[in-house]
Design a protein around this motif. Sequence first.
Motif, PDB file in Angstrom:
ATOM      1  N   TYR A 132      30.831 -19.620 -24.131  1.00 18.37           N
ATOM      2  CA  TYR A 132      31.078 -20.243 -22.828  1.00 18.37           C
ATOM      3  C   TYR A 132      32.408 -19.746 -22.291  1.00 18.37           C
ATOM      4  CZ  TYR A 132      31.612 -23.737 -19.157  1.00 18.37           C
ATOM      5  OH  TYR A 132      31.771 -24.351 -17.940  1.00 18.37           O
ATOM      6  N   SER A 133      32.361 -19.056 -21.136  1.00 17.03           N
ATOM      7  CA  SER A 133      33.565 -18.512 -20.540  1.00 17.03           C
ATOM      8  C   SER A 133      33.363 -18.398 -19.038  1.00 17.03           C
ATOM      9  CB  SER A 133      33.871 -17.130 -21.138  1.00 17.03           C
ATOM     10  OG  SER A 133      35.050 -16.583 -20.612  1.00 17.03           O
ATOM     11  N   ARG A 134      34.350 -18.760 -18.272  1.00 21.97           N
ATOM     12  CA  ARG A 134      34.241 -18.750 -16.822  1.00 21.97           C
ATOM     13  C   ARG A 134      34.326 -17.324 -16.255  1.00 21.97           C
ATOM     14  NH1 ARG A 134      38.122 -23.609 -14.504  1.00 21.97           N
ATOM     15  NH2 ARG A 134      37.189 -25.368 -15.643  1.00 21.97           N
ATOM     16  N   HIS A 193      38.802 -16.423 -17.583  1.00 16.01           N
ATOM     17  CA  HIS A 193      38.579 -14.993 -17.798  1.00 16.01           C
ATOM     18  C   HIS A 193      39.845 -14.253 -17.383  1.00 16.01           C
ATOM     19  CE1 HIS A 193      35.972 -11.395 -18.129  1.00 16.01           C
ATOM     20  NE2 HIS A 193      36.769 -10.911 -17.174  1.00 16.01           N
ATOM     21  N   ILE A 194      40.648 -13.868 -18.362  1.00 17.68           N
ATOM     22  CA  ILE A 194      41.913 -13.183 -18.090  1.00 17.68           C
ATOM     23  C   ILE A 194      42.082 -12.043 -19.075  1.00 17.68           C
ATOM     24  CG2 ILE A 194      43.273 -14.970 -16.931  1.00 17.68           C
ATOM     25  CD1 ILE A 194      44.064 -16.108 -19.555  1.00 17.68           C
ATOM     26  N   TYR A 545      27.290  -8.228 -10.048  1.00 17.85           N
ATOM     27  CA  TYR A 545      27.814  -8.000 -11.393  1.00 17.85           C
ATOM     28  C   TYR A 545      27.727  -9.307 -12.173  1.00 17.85           C
ATOM     29  CZ  TYR A 545      29.842  -3.833  -9.277  1.00 17.85           C
ATOM     30  OH  TYR A 545      30.017  -2.650  -8.612  1.00 17.85           O
ATOM     31  N   SER A 546      27.529  -9.189 -13.473  1.00 18.04           N
ATOM     32  CA  SER A 546      27.480 -10.377 -14.317  1.00 18.04           C
ATOM     33  C   SER A 546      28.878 -10.958 -14.456  1.00 18.04           C
ATOM     34  CB  SER A 546      26.921 -10.013 -15.700  1.00 18.04           C
ATOM     35  OG  SER A 546      26.831 -11.150 -16.525  1.00 18.04           O
ATOM     36  N   PRO A 547      29.059 -12.258 -14.215  1.00 12.42           N
ATOM     37  CA  PRO A 547      30.404 -12.849 -14.202  1.00 12.42           C
ATOM     38  C   PRO A 547      30.941 -13.122 -15.596  1.00 12.42           C
ATOM     39  CG  PRO A 547      28.757 -14.514 -13.704  1.00 12.42           C
ATOM     40  CD  PRO A 547      28.020 -13.214 -13.802  1.00 12.42           C
ATOM     41  N   GLY A 548      32.223 -12.821 -15.785  1.00 11.59           N
ATOM     42  CA  GLY A 548      32.882 -13.124 -17.044  1.00 11.59           C
ATOM     43  C   GLY A 548      32.336 -12.317 -18.198  1.00 11.59           C
ATOM     44  N   THR A 549      32.687 -12.748 -19.402  1.00  8.22           N
ATOM     45  CA  THR A 549      32.157 -12.082 -20.588  1.00  8.22           C
ATOM     46  C   THR A 549      30.775 -12.610 -20.954  1.00  8.22           C
ATOM     47  OG1 THR A 549      33.379 -13.676 -21.935  1.00  8.22           O
ATOM     48  CG2 THR A 549      34.412 -11.557 -21.543  1.00  8.22           C
ATOM     49  N   ASN A 550      30.446 -13.792 -20.471  1.00  3.90           N
ATOM     50  CA  ASN A 550      29.123 -14.373 -20.631  1.00  3.90           C
ATOM     51  C   ASN A 550      28.815 -15.159 -19.362  1.00  3.90           C
ATOM     52  OD1 ASN A 550      27.094 -16.514 -21.255  1.00  3.90           O
ATOM     53  ND2 ASN A 550      27.135 -15.590 -23.285  1.00  3.90           N
ATOM     54  N   PRO A 551      27.662 -14.956 -18.735  1.00  5.86           N
ATOM     55  CA  PRO A 551      27.422 -15.557 -17.423  1.00  5.86           C
ATOM     56  C   PRO A 551      27.014 -17.022 -17.427  1.00  5.86           C
ATOM     57  CG  PRO A 551      25.545 -14.204 -18.057  1.00  5.86           C
ATOM     58  CD  PRO A 551      26.603 -14.002 -19.105  1.00  5.86           C
ATOM     59  N   GLN A 552      26.667 -17.606 -18.582  1.00  2.00           N
ATOM     60  CA  GLN A 552      26.029 -18.918 -18.528  1.00  2.00           C
ATOM     61  C   GLN A 552      26.912 -19.995 -17.905  1.00  2.00           C
ATOM     62  OE1 GLN A 552      24.913 -21.079 -22.026  1.00  2.00           O
ATOM     63  NE2 GLN A 552      26.780 -20.616 -23.146  1.00  2.00           N
TER      64      GLN A 552
END
Length: 576
Positions: A132-134, A193-194, A545-552
Motif C-alpha cells: 500500500y503506497s500513495r 511516494h517520495i 501511468y500507473s500511480p506510485g509503486t503500487n496503484p491499489q
Amino acid sequence: MGFGWWKLFGAALVGILFFHGFCGAETAPNFSFMHNATTAPDISYYDYIIVGGGTTGCPLAATLSQNYSVLLLERGGTPYGNPNITNVSAFGRALSDLSPTSPSQRFISEDGVINARARVLGGGSCVNAGFYSRAATDYAREAGWDTRLVNESYQWVERLVAFQPPIQAWQSAVRAGLVQAGVVPYNGFTYDHIYGTKVGGTIFDLEGHRHTAADLLQYANPTGLTVLLHATVHKILFRTKGKSRPLAHGVVFRDASGTKHRAYLKSGPTNEIIVSSGALGSPQLLMLSGVGPAEHLRAHNITVVVDQPLVGQGMSDNPMNAIFVPSPIPVEVSLIQVVGITHFGSYIEAASGENFAGSSATRDFGMFSPKIGQLSTVPPKQRTPEALAKAVEYMNSLEAPAFRGGFILEKVMGPISRGHLELRTRNPNDNPSVTFNYFKDPQDLERCIRGLETIEKIIESKPFSKFRYDYLSLAALLNITANSPINLLPKHANVSRSLDQFCKDTVMTIWHYHGGCQVGRVVDYQYKVLGVDALRVIDGSTFIYSPGTNPQATVMMLGRYMGKRILDERLASDGN
C-alpha cells in the motif's frame, strides 16, 4: 560448484512458499445489502448503477449511497469466508485457482506473459501481494485532482485497510543495501511516494488478515445500497431517438443461472451509469455496448453507438524482472515491504521465503511460482501449459533448502511502451485480446538495465552480506534465475548474459496493467465518456501511468474521491 548445487538452488525461482498453514478465515461483515444476483427482480431502478465491485467500485458505491440509491454489480462472489483470500498464509492460492468460480481469472497477453484479473468483490485488493503506497503529489497535480480532497480520501481508505508491516532481517538488509547503493534518502515508514528508500504500508494486519476494498462498504448507507454478486453485465443500454447524443439509461446483466435482468436509471438529469470494471473489463464493456472503434465493432456484429477509436488503446503493463538470491542462512517470510524509488525510473522491491518443512504440495503458491504463471525461466512466448507443468513438477521434487533465499526485483515505472486491447468474442466472460509491447521503447529497456545494476549493488553491499554466497557473481545469479528448472545446467555457463537480453527473456507482470479508457482520450477529466451522456468510467483503465509503486491505494482513493466530487456536483446543481 557442481551439478548438485545448481539443482538445489537454481530452480528456486519457480516457487518460494511464503507461508504455510492457515490463520483462520476472516468473518464476513453483516452486509444486509449484499445478495446473490439470482434474487434480483427482472427490472429495477436506481439513481446510480456501478458496474464492477472492485478496488474503485466499492468505495465509490459506499460514498454515493450516502445520498442516493446505488446498485453495485459484481461478476464474482464474496471474499469473506475464503481463507485463500483473507489469510496472508495462503497468498497465491487464489491466483493459482483456474476454476470458473475462482476469484482470479487468468489471461495471457499476446506478448506471452501470463497475467490475472480479479473476479471477486473487492477486486485486485483480494488477490494481490498487499503493498500500500500513495501516488506522488506531482501525479495528483497532473491529474487535475484537488489535493485536499485527495488526502482526505486516502485517509478515509487507510482508516480501514492500511497497516504498518513488521520489518525483519531480510527486508532490513535490502533496505540498508538500497541506501548504500545510493537510493537515498531513507524516508522511514510512510505511505507517501517520495524519492529514496522507504517502508511502505500493507493491507495485511498484524494477524495476517487481508483487508480489502470490500471492507470499505462498511462506510455505506445500508438503505441506499444494493450489491449483487455473480452479476455479469453484458451491455449498457443507450437511448438515441430524439437525442443529440446517446444517453446511457440502463444495463443488461445475467445471474449465475443465466437469467437476464435489466436495471435502469431513475428519471433525472444527473443520474448515471459508472463503469469500474478494470483495465480489461471497462474497455471491453464499452465495446460490447457499441462504444469503440467502429470497424472493429462491426467485425463482431455490434451496432455502433459511438465511433470511439481510442477505446482499448494505450494499454500498458509495468514490466517486472527479478533476481533470485540463495541465502546461506534461513530468511523470514515476507511479501513486498521495502521499496527504493529511484530518479532513473525503476522501483526496487524484495520478497523472501524461508527454509521450511512440509509436503511438496504446499510449494505452489509463492509470488514467483509457475503455479500462478510466473515463469521466467523461458522467454514469454515459450511459457506454454507444458512448460508450466514441467516447472511445477520439478519444483515439487526439490528439497527444502532450495527455497531458502529471496528475490530482489525491479519494476519499470511508466512504462513508455504501449499496446492495445481488442474483443475476441461478444461474451463478457471471455478475456479480450491484449498486447502490452513490453520493452518496445528502448527507454524502458534502459530503465530495466539500470534497475538490475542497482540490484547488483544491493547484493554486494555490506548490510546484505550475510544473505549471499560470496562466490556468486551477478552473472551466476542471472543464470540461476533464467535457466532452471527447464535445464539443470546454465545455458550460458561460460558466457555472461547481457542485461538487456535478461530483461526481455525473464519479463513478468507485477499486475499493474492499466489504460484502455484513458483520461483526455476516452473520458474527460471528470471521467465522463466522450460522445455520450450519463456514463462515466472510473478505475485504472483511465490512467496514463500507473500511480506510485503500487496503484491499489490510489485506485481505492479515486473511488472515494470521485464519489465525493459527484455528490458535491449534485449538491451545487440542486442548489441552483
